[in-house]
Design a protein around this motif. Structure first.
Motif, mmCIF file in Angstrom:
data_model
loop_
_atom_site.group_PDB
_atom_site.id
_atom_site.type_symbol
_atom_site.label_atom_id
_atom_site.label_comp_id
_atom_site.label_asym_id
_atom_site.label_seq_id
_atom_site.Cartn_x
_atom_site.Cartn_y
_atom_site.Cartn_z
ATOM 1 N N SER A 219 30.481 20.771 32.905
ATOM 2 C CA SER A 219 31.597 20.410 33.787
ATOM 3 C C SER A 219 31.848 21.470 34.847
ATOM 4 O O SER A 219 32.265 21.164 35.974
ATOM 5 N N GLY A 264 31.979 11.020 30.534
ATOM 6 C CA GLY A 264 32.802 12.213 30.634
ATOM 7 C C GLY A 264 33.181 12.723 29.254
ATOM 8 O O GLY A 264 33.580 11.952 28.376
ATOM 9 N N HIS A 265 33.046 14.079 29.046
ATOM 10 C CA HIS A 265 33.366 14.715 27.761
ATOM 11 C C HIS A 265 34.217 15.957 28.031
ATOM 12 O O HIS A 265 34.048 16.630 29.053
ATOM 13 N N THR A 266 35.111 16.265 27.087
ATOM 14 C CA THR A 266 35.904 17.496 27.142
ATOM 15 C C THR A 266 35.689 18.273 25.856
ATOM 16 O O THR A 266 35.053 17.788 24.913
ATOM 17 N N ASN A 279 42.969 14.347 26.752
ATOM 18 C CA ASN A 279 41.580 14.645 27.088
ATOM 19 C C ASN A 279 40.826 13.385 27.519
ATOM 20 O O ASN A 279 39.878 13.450 28.322
ATOM 21 N N SER A 283 38.588 13.153 30.888
ATOM 22 C CA SER A 283 37.165 12.770 30.865
ATOM 23 C C SER A 283 36.921 11.489 31.653
ATOM 24 O O SER A 283 35.903 11.346 32.336
ATOM 25 N N ALA A 308 34.396 7.212 29.077
ATOM 26 C CA ALA A 308 35.172 8.405 28.712
ATOM 27 C C ALA A 308 35.158 8.562 27.198
ATOM 28 O O ALA A 308 35.445 7.623 26.464
ATOM 29 N N ARG A 328 32.115 20.663 27.175
ATOM 30 C CA ARG A 328 32.686 20.142 28.427
ATOM 31 C C ARG A 328 31.524 19.772 29.348
ATOM 32 O O ARG A 328 30.844 20.652 29.892
#
Length: 337
Positions: A219, A264-266, A279, A283, A308, A328
């Motif tokens: 990220s 999307g990843h956190t 989160n 994401s 997400a 992330r």
């Protein structure tokens, strides 16, 4: 004395003959009993086999009885009604005969004769109506039997068509599976080409790597911390990826339903701000930002997909800063729709 002893010896020698006869009779009885037991054994085996066949026939008879239950009940009701009408007809005819006798006995009374004639005409009309009703009921019973036969024929034809349809469906399913397998193999070949081109374009960077069938970008390469706005320096990297995708899309056949999925990843640390309450929200916003950028570079929107995952799909377990940084990420995956 000698003659008396001789007669006594002769009388005593008769018993062994009786004993032999009885022993022979006993052996014959035992032999007959043995034959009877063996016959009973084979007879019980034969009866057991016939019982199983009889049970199967009984089940078939029960099925046929259930199928004809409706027709039998209707026919029974119609026959009862017809029987009642016949009884009424017989009673009417008896009454008519009685009236005829009364008319013959009172032939001298003209008025009485006229009334009897009227009653006779009425009884004849009633008898005619009853006879017509009996004929109508008979025709209805015949029609119901013909309808039942037609329904049985239709049922047999429907079962035959159903069996043929099942065979065709199974054949179509097998051909569809083969076609899908071919499309998946073809898409896998283009996915391999896609990864190869991205490796050539992006080079050997530690913050961009391949994990399984996905291209993983940290990220920090694309976004500031806690933000879903793309960095200015992320544009060159995304432009090269978009160019590779556009070149590859020209080679992929139009009948392959491929999409580029942006995930999307956190990390596991929760975020709670006015802009991103979770989160998942962060994401999702980052995945949508990348999708919009790719669409702006000419990739067809119908070939883009934003997903997400929040913090729920980490690639490493742990609580260190390095683990958080690797979790992330933005993942690119060329897959089927």
């Amino acid at each position: 004395m000698a003659s008396l002893r001789t007669r006594r010896d002769r009388s005593l020698n008769v018993w062994p003959g009786y004993v032999d006869a009885l022993a022979t009779l006993l052996l014959a009885v035992v032999f007959l009993l043995t034959i009877f037991v063996v016959g009973q054994f084979f007879l019980s085996q034969e009866i057991t086999g016939r019982d199983s066949v009889l049970n199967r026939l009984n089940r078939q008879i029960a099925d046929l009885t259930d199928l004809l239950a409706l027709e039998r009940s209707t026919r029974r009701a119609q026959e009862e009604k017809a029987s009642n009408l016949r009884t009424t007809l017989l009673g009417t005819e008896a009454e008519r005969d009685k009236l005829k006798e009364q008319a013959g006995a009172a032939a001298s009374g003209d008025n009485r004769q006229g009334e009897l004639d009227k009653q006779l005409v009425a009884e004849r009309a009633t008898n005619a109506r009853a006879a017509s009703q009996i004929d109508l009921l008979t025709e209805q019973i015949g029609a119901m039997r013909r309808q039942l036969a037609a329904l049985e024929d239709a049922l047999a034809a429907s079962e035959s068509r159903d069996r043929e349809s099942q065979v065709r469906i199974a054949d179509l399913g097998s051909r569809l599976n083969v076609a899908l397998a071919q499309k998946v193999q073809e898409l896998a070949r283009y996915r391999s080409d896609f990864f190869g081109r991205l490796r050539q374009i992006l080079g050997n960077r530690s913050d961009i790597r391949v994990v399984g069938d996905r291209f993983v970008l940290q990220s920090e390469v694309l976004f500031p911390a806690g933000s879903a706005s793309l960095k200015p320096e992320a544009a060159p990297e995304l432009d090269r990826i978009a160019t590779a995708i556009l070149d590859l899309s020209k080679q992929i056949p139009a009948d392959i339903p491929w999409v580029l999925r942006i995930d999307g990843h956190t990390d596991a640390r929760p975020i709670a701000s006015s802009q991103f309450p979770s989160n998942w929200s962060l994401s999702a916003a980052r995945a949508i930002a990348v999708v919009q950028y790719m669409a702006g570079r000419g990739i067809p929107p119908q070939r883009l997909l934003a997903a997400a995952f929040g913090e729920f799909q980490p690639i490493e377990a742990g609580t260190s800063d390095d683990v958080y940084a690797r979790n992330r990420r933005i993942e690119l995956k060329l897959t089927e729709r």
